[in-house]
Design an enzyme around this catalytic site. Structure first.
Site, PDB file in Angstrom:
ATOM      1  N   GLN A 204     -13.504  -2.482   0.340  1.00  0.00           N
ATOM      2  CA  GLN A 204     -12.259  -3.243   0.273  1.00  0.00           C
ATOM      3  C   GLN A 204     -11.769  -3.576   1.677  1.00  0.00           C
ATOM      4  O   GLN A 204     -10.790  -4.286   1.831  1.00  0.00           O
ATOM      5  CB  GLN A 204     -11.169  -2.419  -0.440  1.00  0.00           C
ATOM      6  CG  GLN A 204     -11.399  -2.205  -1.925  1.00  0.00           C
ATOM      7  CD  GLN A 204     -10.432  -1.192  -2.517  1.00  0.00           C
ATOM      8  OE1 GLN A 204     -10.833  -0.095  -2.876  1.00  0.00           O
ATOM      9  NE2 GLN A 204      -9.164  -1.524  -2.629  1.00  0.00           N
ATOM     10  N   PHE A 235     -10.654  -0.195  -7.330  1.00  0.00           N
ATOM     11  CA  PHE A 235      -9.478   0.595  -7.728  1.00  0.00           C
ATOM     12  C   PHE A 235      -8.995   1.539  -6.633  1.00  0.00           C
ATOM     13  O   PHE A 235      -8.413   2.585  -6.913  1.00  0.00           O
ATOM     14  CB  PHE A 235      -9.769   1.368  -9.027  1.00  0.00           C
ATOM     15  CG  PHE A 235     -10.296   0.484 -10.128  1.00  0.00           C
ATOM     16  CD1 PHE A 235      -9.478  -0.469 -10.708  1.00  0.00           C
ATOM     17  CD2 PHE A 235     -11.618   0.566 -10.536  1.00  0.00           C
ATOM     18  CE1 PHE A 235      -9.962  -1.321 -11.699  1.00  0.00           C
ATOM     19  CE2 PHE A 235     -12.117  -0.277 -11.524  1.00  0.00           C
ATOM     20  CZ  PHE A 235     -11.282  -1.221 -12.102  1.00  0.00           C
ATOM     21  N   GLU A 239     -11.523   1.534  -0.568  1.00  0.00           N
ATOM     22  CA  GLU A 239     -10.640   1.167   0.547  1.00  0.00           C
ATOM     23  C   GLU A 239     -11.072   1.912   1.798  1.00  0.00           C
ATOM     24  O   GLU A 239     -11.179   1.349   2.874  1.00  0.00           O
ATOM     25  CB  GLU A 239      -9.176   1.476   0.190  1.00  0.00           C
ATOM     26  CG  GLU A 239      -8.215   1.141   1.333  1.00  0.00           C
ATOM     27  CD  GLU A 239      -6.743   1.361   1.000  1.00  0.00           C
ATOM     28  OE1 GLU A 239      -6.391   1.501  -0.178  1.00  0.00           O
ATOM     29  OE2 GLU A 239      -5.941   1.377   1.957  1.00  0.00           O
ATOM     30  N   ARG A 317       3.669   7.426   0.010  1.00  0.00           N
ATOM     31  CA  ARG A 317       4.028   6.541  -1.107  1.00  0.00           C
ATOM     32  C   ARG A 317       4.526   7.357  -2.299  1.00  0.00           C
ATOM     33  O   ARG A 317       5.426   6.939  -3.012  1.00  0.00           O
ATOM     34  CB  ARG A 317       2.858   5.632  -1.503  1.00  0.00           C
ATOM     35  CG  ARG A 317       3.231   4.615  -2.579  1.00  0.00           C
ATOM     36  CD  ARG A 317       2.138   3.577  -2.796  1.00  0.00           C
ATOM     37  NE  ARG A 317       2.135   2.534  -1.784  1.00  0.00           N
ATOM     38  CZ  ARG A 317       2.894   1.439  -1.832  1.00  0.00           C
ATOM     39  NH1 ARG A 317       3.694   1.218  -2.850  1.00  0.00           N
ATOM     40  NH2 ARG A 317       2.841   0.541  -0.858  1.00  0.00           N
ATOM     41  N   ARG A 349      -5.482   3.224  -7.365  1.00  0.00           N
ATOM     42  CA  ARG A 349      -4.434   2.411  -7.993  1.00  0.00           C
ATOM     43  C   ARG A 349      -3.108   3.170  -8.188  1.00  0.00           C
ATOM     44  O   ARG A 349      -3.023   4.093  -8.992  1.00  0.00           O
ATOM     45  CB  ARG A 349      -4.947   1.921  -9.336  1.00  0.00           C
ATOM     46  CG  ARG A 349      -4.304   0.638  -9.810  1.00  0.00           C
ATOM     47  CD  ARG A 349      -5.036   0.140 -11.018  1.00  0.00           C
ATOM     48  NE  ARG A 349      -4.768  -1.256 -11.291  1.00  0.00           N
ATOM     49  CZ  ARG A 349      -5.457  -1.983 -12.162  1.00  0.00           C
ATOM     50  NH1 ARG A 349      -6.449  -1.451 -12.816  1.00  0.00           N
ATOM     51  NH2 ARG A 349      -5.157  -3.243 -12.361  1.00  0.00           N
ATOM     52  N   PHE A 351      -1.647   4.718  -5.616  1.00  0.00           N
ATOM     53  CA  PHE A 351      -1.608   5.272  -4.264  1.00  0.00           C
ATOM     54  C   PHE A 351      -0.511   6.321  -4.089  1.00  0.00           C
ATOM     55  O   PHE A 351       0.298   6.254  -3.173  1.00  0.00           O
ATOM     56  CB  PHE A 351      -1.409   4.105  -3.282  1.00  0.00           C
ATOM     57  CG  PHE A 351      -1.936   4.328  -1.888  1.00  0.00           C
ATOM     58  CD1 PHE A 351      -3.287   4.213  -1.607  1.00  0.00           C
ATOM     59  CD2 PHE A 351      -1.075   4.628  -0.839  1.00  0.00           C
ATOM     60  CE1 PHE A 351      -3.768   4.390  -0.311  1.00  0.00           C
ATOM     61  CE2 PHE A 351      -1.540   4.804   0.468  1.00  0.00           C
ATOM     62  CZ  PHE A 351      -2.892   4.684   0.716  1.00  0.00           C
ATOM     63  N   THR A 447       2.626   0.744   3.276  1.00  0.00           N
ATOM     64  CA  THR A 447       3.639   1.551   3.959  1.00  0.00           C
ATOM     65  C   THR A 447       3.276   1.732   5.434  1.00  0.00           C
ATOM     66  O   THR A 447       4.106   2.119   6.231  1.00  0.00           O
ATOM     67  CB  THR A 447       3.781   2.919   3.275  1.00  0.00           C
ATOM     68  OG1 THR A 447       2.488   3.523   3.231  1.00  0.00           O
ATOM     69  CG2 THR A 447       4.316   2.749   1.868  1.00  0.00           C
ATOM     70  N   ALA A 516      -2.931  -1.973  -1.761  1.00  0.00           N
ATOM     71  CA  ALA A 516      -1.473  -1.937  -1.851  1.00  0.00           C
ATOM     72  C   ALA A 516      -0.945  -3.119  -2.666  1.00  0.00           C
ATOM     73  O   ALA A 516       0.205  -3.532  -2.480  1.00  0.00           O
ATOM     74  CB  ALA A 516      -0.838  -1.883  -0.451  1.00  0.00           C
ATOM     75  N   GLU A 726      -1.112  -2.891  -8.937  1.00  0.00           N
ATOM     76  CA  GLU A 726      -0.867  -1.469  -9.182  1.00  0.00           C
ATOM     77  C   GLU A 726       0.349  -1.123 -10.040  1.00  0.00           C
ATOM     78  O   GLU A 726       0.282  -0.178 -10.835  1.00  0.00           O
ATOM     79  CB  GLU A 726      -0.727  -0.725  -7.843  1.00  0.00           C
ATOM     80  CG  GLU A 726      -1.970  -0.712  -7.001  1.00  0.00           C
ATOM     81  CD  GLU A 726      -1.657  -0.235  -5.600  1.00  0.00           C
ATOM     82  OE1 GLU A 726      -1.052  -1.002  -4.837  1.00  0.00           O
ATOM     83  OE2 GLU A 726      -1.987   0.916  -5.292  1.00  0.00           O
TER      84      GLU A 726
END
Ligand code: MTE
Ligand code: HPA
Ligand code: MOS
Length: 765
Positions: A204, A235, A239, A317, A349, A351, A447, A516, A726
C-alpha cells in the site's frame, strides 16, 4: 438488499471500472505473468521460537544442496540491516535476538520452489531460548513500551468522579484479526541496468518500500523503481507489513543479479505476519441517574508485537476514538503500546478506532442495563452536538448524530422491533433474541499529519485518451474508478476515455500509503488539481478552434467542457469535440500533461499537550443489529442489520455501498467468529481457512439495509465526497452487542468474551 436498491435508484453513478476484469479473471496481479527466465524462488527459514538469543546460523550444507543458488542472511546486506521506519527497531534479519516465532532468519534462493523448501531443513540454528511475553498486561507490568505512555486529558476528571452519582469500573479486551487478503504477501524484484531494481511489490506504500529498500541495499531511492499494478486486498495488512517481503526480494536480486520471487503460502503468511492489535483496557466511568456520562478514565494497552511497526499511531487513533460519538466533559485517556513476542501487529481497517470504540459501547450498554434505560436513548443523550469539543480540542462542527439516530430508529422500526424481541424472549426458553446499537464518529486524516499529502500525474494523448497516475494504490476499494470520475468531471469527458494506471514511483514519487481511508481524498484532490491545470491550458486553444470552425468569437474563460464536447456557455450548439480540441492543442504546442499536488489544510496535533486539530472532518453513522441465539448450541443467526451512513456527496454510491457492506461484515467476522489463537510458543494455531473462520456469503443477515445519507457537509473532500473505507467497519460491533443483549436475557450479569463464538455464547447460557 431491497431498501438499498431503492435508495440508490434515482442517483446516477457510473460503472465500477475493474468489475468486468475481475469477473472474467482478467485483472492482473503481481507475479500473475510467467516469471522471467533465470528467476530464483525464495523460501524462508522461520524462527521456531518466539524469543531467543541467536548464537549461530550454519548455512554451509544448505548452500551446497542441489538446485540451491544462494542462502541469504544478514551478512549479505550491503546497507543497513534495518527496516524499522518510524522507530528504527526492526532488522530485516535478526542477528542477535529472535523476537517472534516465524521471524524470517534466512532466505534460500533456488531454481525452483521445491528445492528451496528442501534446503531449509539443512540450515542449522544455534539459539538459546529466552522467556517470551504475549500478554500486553505482562508487558505493561515490565514497562515494555516502544514509547512512553501517551495521554489526552480534558476537564477535571477527579472532581467529576467525586461528584458522580454512579461509578463503574471494569476491564475490556478484544482479540486480534487476520487480514485474510486473497492475494498473499508477495514481491518480485528484477535487476536492471547498473545496480537498479524494478520492484513489483504488493504494498500500500510505494514510498516506504522504495525508501526502506534503498536503505537496506545502500543505494539511492531513484535506483529502486516500485511498481504496484493492484492488490488482491490489503485491509491495512500491506501498509507496513509488505515492506519486509519487498526488501527480501530486492536484496536477493541485488546480490544475485537475477530476478527473485517472494511469494508466501497462506500458512506462512498467516504465521509470519502481524495482525489487528488485541487491546486490553482498564476503565472507570462516572454518570448520573439519566445515564449521562460525566467522567471517563481509560487506560488502553495495545498488544504491539515484537517491533513497533505502526503500533504507536494505532494506539493514538484508538485514543482519539475512545469516546466514539459521545461528548464526555471530563475525560482522561492514557495509552501504552506494549512490546510482546508476537509478529509485529500492524494496520487493519479502522486502525485502532474499533478497539477504542468497543470499550465505550460496552460501557453504555452496561449503564443502560443497570439504570433500566433504553440503549438508543442513552446514546442520544450522550451524543456529540455541534459546538462540542473533543477531548483533544477539535470542535465538532457538522455532526448529524441526532438525525442519524432518529433515522435509524425509523428505518429499523426500532420501537416495534424492541417489543417483538421482548415478546419473543418471554415466550421462548431455548432461543433468545437481542438488539445491538453502535454509532460511529470516525476521524478522517492520517494522524501523522505529514502523510496528508498526495500527487497525481495526468497525460492527455493526442487521440484524446487520458492516462492518470496518482500516489494511490488500487486494492479493491476501486480507487481507480473514483480517480477516473474526478478527472472525467473536470475535463468533461466520459470515464471510458481514461485509464488509471498502476502506482509507480517513477510517475508519482513520495506517495503516502493508501490508508487511513484518505486514498480518494488526497489523490482525488491531486488529480482534480492536475486536471484543472490541463483544462485551464485548453481554454485558449478551445476558443481559437471554435473561432476557426464556427466563426464565433468566444472568451477562453467562458469555455465549458462537458459530454466529450467543448463550447462557450453562451453558445452550446456551436461546439467542437474534445478529441479535435486535443489534436488542435497539440498542434498549437500546448502542454497536454500536468502534475497536481494537494495537502490537507489545517491539520496539527501537539502530542505533549494532547491537543490539536488532527482530523480534516468526521464520518458519522449508526447501525442496529438483531440476532437470535440458540442457547443450547451457542449458534446464532443475524436476523437483521440496518445501517445509516452519512456520506457527503458520494463520488460513486455503488462503490461506497460495497465498502459499507464489506467493512461491516468484516467487523462482524472479527467480533463473532475469527478466533485468533497462539500456542505457548507464540505460534498462531489458526493459519488457514480450516482453523480460521471468516464470514461467508451464508453469514449475511436475512434483512440488510444500508441507507446512505447524502449531506452538504462543508468539511468534506473532493467534490464534497467523504472517505468511506474504514468508518463502516465499526457497524459490525452492533452484532456483538446484540449477542450480548440476547445472552443477558438468560444471564443478566453476562459479559461476553471476545470474539462471541458459539463457545463464548455457551459459557453464559
Ligand atoms: N476495500 C477492499 N476491497 N480491499 C481493501 O484492501 N482496504 C480498506 C478500505 N477498503 C480495503 C478496502 C482500508 S484498511 C483502507 S484504509 C481503505 O480501503 C484504503 O483505501 P481508500 O483510502 O482509497 O478508501
Ligand atoms: N491511519 C492509517 N495509517 C496510518 C495512520 C492512520 O491514521 N497514521 C499513520 N499511518
Ligand atoms: Mo487502512 S488500516 O488505513 O490501510
Amino acid at each position: 438488499m431491497q431498501n438499498t436498491e431503492n435508495a440508490m435508484k434515482n442517483r446516477s453513478t457510473s460503472q465500477h471500472l475493474s468489475g468486468a476484469l475481475h469477473l472474467t479473471g482478467k485483472s492482473r496481479f503481481i507475479a500473475d505473468e510467467a516469471p522471467l527466465q533465470g528467476t530464483l524462488y525464495a523460501k524462508f527459514l522461520f524462527s521456531p521460537v518466539a524469543h531467543a538469543r541467536l548464537r549461530k546460523l550454519d548455512i554451509s550444507q544448505a548452500e551446497s544442496y542441489p538446485g540451491i543458488y544462494k542462502v541469504i542472511t544478514a551478512a549479505d546486506i550491503p546497507g543497513q540491516n534495518m527496516i524499522g521506519h518510524v522507530i528504527k527497531d526492526e532488522p530485516l534479519f535478526p542477528t542477535l535476538e529472535i523476537m517472534y516465532a516465524f521471524q524470517p532468519l534466512a532466505m534460500v534462493l533456488a531454481e525452483d520452489e521445491r528445492c528451496a523448501e528442501l534446503a531449509l531443513a539443512q540450515i542449522k540454528i544455534d539459539y538459546e531460548e529466552l522467556p517470551a511475553i504475549f500478554d500486553p498486561e505482562d508487558a505493561d507490568a515490565r514497562e515494555m513500551w516502544y514509547v512512553p505512555q501517551r495521554k489526552i486529558e480534558n476537564g477535571d476528571v477527579d472532581k467529576a468522579f467525586a461528584e458522580a452519582t454512579y461509578i463503574m469500573e471494569g476491564k475490556t479486551s478484544n482479540s486480534g484479526q487476520e487480514h485474510f487478503y486473497m492475494e498473499g504477501q508477495r514481491a518480485y524484484a528484477v535487476p536492471f541496468e547498473g545496480n537498479r531494481i524494478l520492484l513489483h511489490s504488493a504494498t500500500q506504500s510505494t514510498m516506504e518500500v522504495q525508501e526502506v529498500t534503498a536503505h537496506v541495499l545502500g543505494i539511492h531511492a531513484h535506483d529502486i523503481v516500485v511498481e504496484v499494478p493492484r492488490l488482491g486486498g490489503a485491509f491495512g495488512g500491506k501498509e507496513r507489513a509488505a515492506t519486509i517481503w519487498a526488501c527480501m526480494a530486492a536484496l536477493g536480486a541485488f546480490v544475485t543479479k537475477r530476478p527473485v520471487l517472494v511469494q508466501l503460502s497462506r500458512d506462512e503468511d498467516m504465521h509470519a505476519t502481524g495482525k489487528r492489535h488485541p487491546f486490553t483496557s482498564l476503565w472507570k466511568v462516572g454518570y448520573d441517574e439519566k445515564g449521562k456520562i460525566l467522567a471517563y478514565d481509560i487506560q488502553l494497552l495495545a498488544n504491539g508485537g515484537a517491533y513497533s511497526d505502526l503500533s504507536v499511531a494505532i494506539l493514538e487513533r484508538a485514543m482519539f476514538h475512545s469516546e466514539n460519538a459521545y461528548h464526555i466533559p471530563n475525560i482522561r485517556i492514557r495509552g501504552r503500546a506494549c512490546l510482546t513476542n508476537l509478529p509485529p501487529n500492524t494496520a487493519f481497517r479502522g486502525f485502532g478506532a474499533p478497539q477504542g470504540i468497543f470499550v465505550i459501547e460496552g460501557i453504555l450498554d452496561k449503564i443502560a442495563l443497570q439504570l433500566g434505560l433504553d440503549r438508543l436513548q442513552i446514546r442520544k443523550l450522550n451524543a456529540y452536538r455541534n459546538g462540542d469539543i473533543t477531548p483533544y480540542g477539535q470542535e465538532i462542527k457538522a455532526s448529524q448524530m441526532t438525525q442519524i439516530f432518529d433515522h435509524l430508529s425509523q428505518k429499523a422500526d426500532y420501537e416495534s422491533r424492541k417489543s417483538e424481541v421482548e415478546t419473543f424472549n418471554n415466550k421462548n426458553e431455548r432461543f433468545k433474541r437481542g438488539l445491538g446499537i453502535v454509532p460511529v464518529k470516525f476521524g478522517i486524516s492520517f494522524t501523522t499529519a505529514l502523510l496528508n499529502q498526495g500527487s497525481a500525474l495526468i497525460w492527455v494523448y493526442i487521440d484524446g485518451s487520458v492516462s492518470v497516475t496518482t500516489g494511490g494504490v488500487e486494492m479493491g476499494q476501486e480507487l481507480s474508478t473514483k480517480m477516473a470520475e474526478v478527472v472525467a468531471r473536470i475535463l468533461g469527458i466520459s470515464t471510458s476515455r481514461i485509464k488509471v494506471e498502476s502506482s509507480n514511483t517513477q510517475r508519482v514519487g513520495n506517495a503516502s500509503p493508501t490508508a487511513a481511508s484518505t486514498g480518494s481524498d488526497i489523490n482525488g484532490n491531486a488529480a482534480r488539481i492536475a486536471a484543472e491545470k490541463i483544462r485551464q491550458a485548453l481554454c485558449e486553444p478551445a476558443a481559437e478552434l471554435i473561432k476557426q470552425e464556427h466563426e464565433l468569437d468566444v472568451k477562453p474563460e467562458d469555455i465549458v467542457f462537458t459530454a466529450d464536447m467543448v463550447y462557450s456557455h453562451a453558445q452550446p450548439d456551436l461546439c467542437v469535440s474534445f478529441i479535435d480540441l486535443i489534436r488542435f492543442a497539440y498542434n498549437s504546442r500546448i502542454p497536454l500533461a500536468a502534475y497536481g499536488y494537494y495537502r490537507t489544510p489545517q491539520l496539527w496535533f501537539d502530542r505533549e499537550l494532547g491537543n490539536g486539530h488532527p482530523f480534516h472532518y468526521y464520518v458519522y453513522g449508526a447501525a442496529l443489529a438483531e440476532v437470535e441465539v440458540d442457547t443450547l448450541l451457542g449458534e446464532h443467526s443475524l436476523r437483521s442489520f440496518h445501517i445509516v451512513h452519512e456520506n457527503g456527496q458520494s463520488l460513486n454510491e455503488r462503490i461506497d455501498l460495497g465498502q459499507i457492506i464489506g467493512a461491516a461484515i468484516q467487523c462482524y467476522g472479527w467480533c463473532t467468529m475469527e478466533d485468533l489463537k497462539w500456542n505457548e510458543q507464540g505460534v498462531y494455531t489458526s493459519a488457514n481457512p480450516s482453523t480460521y473462520k471468516i464470514p461467508g456469503i451464508r453469514d449475511l443477515p436475512e434483512i440488510f439495509t444500508v441507507e446512505i445519507l447524502p449531506s452538504q457537509s462543508t468539511e468534506a473532500s473532493v467534490f464534497g465526497s467523504k472517505a468511506v473505507g474504514e468508518p463502516p467497519f465499526i457497524y459490525g460491533l452492533a452484532v456483538f452487542f446484540a449477542l450480548q443483549d440476547a445472552i443477558r436475557k438468560v444471564n443478566p450479569e453476562a459479559s461476553l468474551s471476545f470474539p462471541a463464538t458459539p463457545e463464548a455464547l455457551l459459557l453464559f447460557s
